[in-house]
Enzyme design. Structure first.
Site, PDB file in Angstrom:
ATOM      1  N   LYS A 145       0.906  -1.270   0.113  1.00 42.94           N
ATOM      2  CA  LYS A 145      -0.147  -0.184  -0.008  1.00 42.94           C
ATOM      3  C   LYS A 145       0.834   1.244   0.051  1.00 42.94           C
ATOM      4  O   LYS A 145       0.592   2.251  -0.762  1.00 42.94           O
ATOM      5  CB  LYS A 145      -0.862  -0.151   1.333  1.00 42.94           C
ATOM      6  CG  LYS A 145      -1.927   1.260   1.207  1.00 42.94           C
ATOM      7  CD  LYS A 145      -2.697   1.075   2.714  1.00 42.94           C
ATOM      8  CE  LYS A 145      -3.741   2.364   2.754  1.00 42.94           C
ATOM      9  NZ  LYS A 145      -4.582   2.367   4.007  1.00 42.94           N
TER      10      LYS A 145
ATOM     11  N   ILE B 140       3.858   1.435  -1.037  1.00 48.45           N
ATOM     12  CA  ILE B 140       4.456   1.831  -2.336  1.00 48.45           C
ATOM     13  C   ILE B 140       3.249   2.430  -3.321  1.00 48.45           C
ATOM     14  O   ILE B 140       3.739   3.253  -4.162  1.00 48.45           O
ATOM     15  CB  ILE B 140       5.092   0.399  -2.774  1.00 48.45           C
ATOM     16  CG1 ILE B 140       6.247   0.010  -1.764  1.00 48.45           C
ATOM     17  CG2 ILE B 140       5.296   0.363  -4.380  1.00 48.45           C
ATOM     18  CD1 ILE B 140       6.749  -1.487  -2.222  1.00 48.45           C
TER      19      ILE B 140
ATOM     20  N   ASN C   3       3.267   6.126  -3.184  1.00 46.33           N
ATOM     21  CA  ASN C   3       4.282   6.847  -3.392  1.00 46.33           C
ATOM     22  C   ASN C   3       4.745   6.388  -4.970  1.00 46.33           C
ATOM     23  O   ASN C   3       5.609   7.013  -5.416  1.00 46.33           O
ATOM     24  CB  ASN C   3       5.464   6.589  -2.709  1.00 46.33           C
ATOM     25  CG  ASN C   3       5.174   7.158  -1.369  1.00 46.33           C
ATOM     26  OD1 ASN C   3       5.062   8.504  -1.145  1.00 46.33           O
ATOM     27  ND2 ASN C   3       5.401   6.268  -0.352  1.00 46.33           N
TER      28      ASN C   3
ATOM     29  N   GLU D 269       7.291 -13.244   0.087  1.00 46.67           N
ATOM     30  CA  GLU D 269       6.779 -14.548   0.642  1.00 46.67           C
ATOM     31  C   GLU D 269       6.228 -14.241   2.076  1.00 46.67           C
ATOM     32  O   GLU D 269       6.916 -13.855   3.004  1.00 46.67           O
ATOM     33  CB  GLU D 269       7.850 -15.471   0.381  1.00 46.67           C
ATOM     34  CG  GLU D 269       7.241 -16.820   0.841  1.00 46.67           C
ATOM     35  CD  GLU D 269       7.357 -17.372   2.333  1.00 46.67           C
ATOM     36  OE1 GLU D 269       6.357 -17.649   2.710  1.00 46.67           O
ATOM     37  OE2 GLU D 269       8.539 -17.513   2.622  1.00 46.67           O
TER      38      GLU D 269
ATOM     39  N   CYS E 148       7.193 -20.922   8.075  1.00 45.96           N
ATOM     40  CA  CYS E 148       6.113 -20.504   7.258  1.00 45.96           C
ATOM     41  C   CYS E 148       5.232 -21.607   6.656  1.00 45.96           C
ATOM     42  O   CYS E 148       4.129 -21.650   6.048  1.00 45.96           O
ATOM     43  CB  CYS E 148       6.340 -19.287   6.115  1.00 45.96           C
ATOM     44  SG  CYS E 148       7.565 -19.887   5.239  1.00 45.96           S
TER      45      CYS E 148
END
Length: 541
Positions: free
Chosen positions: A275, A277, A280, A293, A327
């Site tokens: 968000k 990035i 901007n 990941e 993960c």
């Protein structure tokens, strides 16, 4: 000047040493553990090849032995983030213009240093700093990172050899430029190999990098930087900063030369970064590459044709190795009622045999979770399960943080396939079991597929091939790494490229060439050997 087309050494997966009693490697790592515990490391940031010490420090304690201090690391500010960006941009031209074979040589040397003279140190640092037993450290910090280093060099050369067709009088070619700007690598605590690969992969392709390791991995991150320096990596190619995430993001994501993000961490953090990035995007010279990941809610799906002992072993290893802090760890299982009693018997036998404690005692299978925040989060789920009517803690459930962050391997049984511990990522030693009527196998596959937002890893256990085929089809999008009659952890570079989709990330498959493609910006060059001298085409006649 070199005028040959070079062939890099053919990589093979780094052998995993056993550390059995009486072996040389066991003696070496035990001696290194004693040595490191006798020292107090003063860990600086590394910016432009220089050690940066601020005087503002934080202490490092082994998660399993909070009374001991391994050292301290220096905390940076937004000024140091800017310094790292400046250093990366300064180093960029020389690094991207270095012949590819020289870049390759640096990373191949790093692999041999890691698997040779640095092996014991890398393992011991990971064991102490991240509370990994020796085997978990070996497969991660040495074997997997060495594989990343070597196989990425091979993949780089394969990419560079991909060239277009050229018709008569023309030569078409493609050069694979690095990104125009710097790459930000943001790495987690749980895998030292990921901490080395996330800045390393873009760097290999000619990019320069600002790297922020997790604060709970800084101890072994220091050794990563030692290895890169010893291998000859030029100053400024990888710059390690020790700052808060918000501090780094404020500077990096508003900088015009931000070229890409290489991330492993939580789904929530990745969504937030994406968000920022996006907010901007008009400031950047190019559209940044976003590679991430994130988490998983990884499953083991069992058919009644499976072997109960095999299932129990897969659950023991898949859910509880490295305290479930992977993960890819198995955190939910779907087991037919007809075989549940047998699976439970074998699972209890396995977990009852566990020893837990310090990593220095090699008889301990189980160690501590990474820090107090993780401890508190995991134990909250356990306490909720003890209170909730729809769940029952059937194995474990005890914990203690007086000496270290220890949580017993915990198994929850639920009659609700949508109970919170079947859906939410916990990232700790908690496995939840849902038992289903044997006749409801296909329907349970559907429930599984729709239960979690994640899509990272999963496994099917069955001897019946039709049951396997049905699971492969129904769970096509449920896991980016899918295992048949095997636990859902332990992907190997070059064999099982790793990554998942849905809420588990962008699935760019670390451990294959697919990830390296994200760090290049191809340029097509057409050279005409017989240049036209008349604008007129034949159709004008």
């Amino acid at each position: 000047m070199a005028n040959a087309i070079f062939r890099v050494p053919n990589p093979t997966n780094e052998p995993v040493l056993t550390y059995a009693p009486g072996t040389v490697e066991r003696d070496e790592v035990q001696a290194m553990l004693k040595k490191l515990k006798s020292e107090k490391w003063d860990i600086p940031m590394i910016i432009g090849g220089k050690e940066i010490k601020t005087g503002k420090t934080a202490k490092i304690h082994p998660p399993h032995e909070l009374s001991h201090t391994l050292g301290e690391y220096h905390l940076g500010t937004s000024e140091h983030v800017q310094m790292a960006i400046d250093a990366a941009m300064k180093a960029k031209k020389n690094w991207e213009n270095m012949p590819w074979e020289d870049r390759a040589a640096i990373f191949l040397k790093a692999a041999d240093l890691l698997s040779g003279p640095f092996r014991a140190k890398m393992n011991a640092a990971t064991m102490l700093g991240q509370s990994k037993n020796v085997f978990q450290a070996e497969i991660d910090a040495v074997a997997e990172w060495a594989d990343f280093l070597r196989y990425n060099v091979l993949y780089m050369t394969q990419i560079y050899q991909e060239q277009p067709f050229s018709p008569k009088d023309t030569w078409n070619r493609v050069e694979y430029r690095p990104l125009e700007g710097f790459v930000f690598a943001l790495t987690p605590f749980n895998f030292t190999s990921i901490a080395g690969n996330l800045p390393g992969a873009p760097a290999l392709m000619g990019n320069t990098v600002v790297w922020k390791p997790a604060r709970t991995q800084i101890y072994s991150a220091r050794v990563i930087m030692e290895i890169f320096k010893e291998a000859g990596l030029p100053d400024g190619v990888i710059n390690m900063i020790n700052v808060g995430g918000a501090t780094a993001g404020k500077v990096i994501f508003e900088h015009k030369d931000f070229g890409g993000l290489h991330f492993t961490g939580s789904m929530e953090t990745f969504q937030y970064l994406w968000k920022k990035i996006g907010e901007n995007i008009s400031k950047y010279k190019s559209f940044p590459r976003i590679v991430g990941e994130t988490g998983g809610k990884d499953f083991v799906m069992v058919h009644n044709s499976a072997d109960a002992k095999q299932v129990a072993t897969a659950l023991t290893r898949g859910a509880f190795e490295y305290q479930g802090q992977k993960c890819s760890a198995a955190s939910r299982a779907y087991i037919p009622k007809s075989m549940w009693d047998d699976v439970l018997k074998y699972l209890k036998e396995d977990l009852d045999s566990f020893k837990k404690g310090t990593v220095e005692d090699f008889s301990n299978f189980f160690n501590a979770v990474i820090d107090e925040s993780a401890f508190d989060n995991i134990t909250w789920y356990i306490e909720e399960a003890k209170k909730d009517k729809g769940a029952e803690v059937i194995i474990g459930g005890s914990y203690d943080k007086s000496k270290g962050y220890f949580i017993d391997p915990t198994v929850i049984k639920t009659d609700d396939p949508h109970y919170r511990t079947m859906e939410e990522e916990i990232f700790g030693p908690v496995l939840t079991i849902y038992t289903y009527d044997d006749k409801d196998y296909e329907n349970t596959l559907q429930i599984l597929d729709n239960t979690s937002p994640y899509g990272l890893t999963g496994a099917i256990f069955a001897k019946d091939r039709d049951a396997i085929l049905l699971a492969v089809d129904k769970l096509r999008n449920a896991a980016g790494n899918f295992y048949i009659n095997d636990k859902p952890t332990g992907a190997v570079v070059g064999q099982q490229p790793f990554g998942g989709a849905r809420a588990s990330g962008t699935n760019d498959k670390a451990g294959s060439s697919l990830n390296l493609y994200r760090w290049i910006s191809p340029r097509t060059i057409k050279e005409n050997f017989v240049t036209p001298t008349d604008y007129r085409y034949p159709f004008l006649g």
